[in-house]
Write an enzyme that holds these catalytic residues in place. Structure first.
Site, short mmCIF file in Angstrom:
data_model
loop_
_atom_site.label_atom_id
_atom_site.label_comp_id
_atom_site.label_asym_id
_atom_site.label_seq_id
_atom_site.Cartn_x
_atom_site.Cartn_y
_atom_site.Cartn_z
N LYS A 50 -39.40 57.35 7.89
CA LYS A 50 -38.30 57.83 7.16
C LYS A 50 -37.03 58.10 7.70
O LYS A 50 -36.12 57.77 7.05
CB LYS A 50 -38.79 59.26 6.34
CG LYS A 50 -40.07 58.78 5.32
CD LYS A 50 -40.66 60.03 5.05
CE LYS A 50 -41.84 59.77 3.99
NZ LYS A 50 -42.67 61.05 3.75
N GLN A 94 -43.64 67.58 4.29
CA GLN A 94 -44.42 66.20 4.52
C GLN A 94 -45.83 67.02 4.56
O GLN A 94 -46.03 68.16 4.85
CB GLN A 94 -44.18 65.90 5.97
CG GLN A 94 -45.09 64.91 6.28
CD GLN A 94 -44.74 63.38 5.39
OE1 GLN A 94 -43.80 63.11 5.27
NE2 GLN A 94 -46.02 62.83 5.23
N ASP A 117 -38.75 64.79 -3.36
CA ASP A 117 -40.06 64.44 -3.66
C ASP A 117 -40.07 64.50 -5.29
O ASP A 117 -41.12 63.87 -5.81
CB ASP A 117 -41.02 64.93 -3.06
CG ASP A 117 -41.22 64.21 -1.73
OD1 ASP A 117 -41.26 62.87 -1.61
OD2 ASP A 117 -41.86 64.62 -0.78
#
Length: 282
Positions: A50, A94, A117
């Protein structure tokens, strides 16, 4: 059978996004902060990918790492500080988190306007109501992949195997909003094949190697494999779909790796940029 090349499409989308960011007026660039708790090997690999992707398109990224025994209060304070920081556009928590941290609670603390997200319950509520919002990256990547290959969604029967809050459920809602009829399946589903064989578009997001066999796929169906399983001995990566067999019956099929995975990463970049534009506008 048409192989749906998510890696190639993701590279094209990255190039377009890089151009858009390069064309921004002078000032700060879009920024993403990733919070990682503990030393999960898979998470470390994902976060590295990422950050590399952010660098390729011109997004500023920062990683905040915490020990696995970090207190809930410390994590809450960190998220609240990032919510208040006007230089931060996107916040990514995460997963997985250690067992002493409540995943749902932590997700709900991220400001909806920085929820890169799309996991905050407000953004998921907007998705449910078919309102503009930030969509979860993997489901959004699947939708973009289907559109790129001009797969008609309206009126199609879709079967989603796997009903998680992160992938299965939001993807199903997005497809409903596109006019598809969606059948959700999960670990308690009886006679799974009776559901999958009715699907014009079959999507599996379970993480069970070889779960979807040729006998479970309707001839000429579109098959999307979101599963990602790494064999500990051979180090090879597999999906939920028995690729060698299913490719003989499907009309379109995603590979693993190189299918949905790269699309997930580029959608993270896209979401960060959209949040940046929203913040700059306000």
């Amino acid at each position: 059978m048409v192989l749906m090349d998510g890696k190639k499409l993701a590279q094209q989308l990255e190039t377009e996004l890089k151009t858009q960011i390069n064309n921004l007026r002078e000032g700060r660039k879009p920024s993403l902060v990733v919070i990682m708790v503990g030393k999960d090997p898979s998470s470390e690999v994902y976060v590295h990918h990422k950050q590399e992707a952010c660098a390729r398109v011109g997004i500023t990224s920062k990683l905040l790492e915490f020990a696995s025994d970090v207190t809930e209060r410390t994590l809450i304070t960190t998220i609240q500080a990032l919510n208040a920081d006007s230089s931060v556009d996107g916040i990514l928590l995460q997963f997985p988190l250690p067992s002493h941290l409540n995943k749902t609670k932590m997700m709900s603390l991220v400001d909806p306007s920085k929820d890169v997200d799309g996991f905050n319950y407000q953004n998921q509520g907007l998705l449910m109501q078919n309102q503009p919002t930030i969509f979860p990256c993997t489901p959004l990547g699947v939708i973009e992949l289907l559109k790129a290959y001009e797969i008609e969604l309206k009126g199609k029967n879709v079967c989603i195997v796997g009903a998680s809050n992160i992938v299965g459920k939001p993807l199903g809602m997005m497809l409903l909003n596109q006019g598809s009829s969606v059948d959700f399946c999960h670990e308690f589903t009886l006679d799974l094949a009776s559901h999958t064989l009715r699907a014009d578009i079959l999507i599996s997001a379970v993480g069970h190697q070889g779960l979807i066999t040729k006998a479970m796929v309707k001839p000429q169906a579109v098959v999307i494999d979101i599963g990602f399983i790494k064999d500990p001995r051979s180090k090879k990566v597999f999906g939920d779909v028995d690729f060698a067999q299913v490719k003989t019956v499907a009309s379109y099929l995603t590979p693993v790796p190189g299918g949905v995975g790269p699309m997930t990463v580029v959608m993270l970049l896209k979401n960060t940029f959209l949040l940046y534009l929203s913040h700059e506008k306000n």
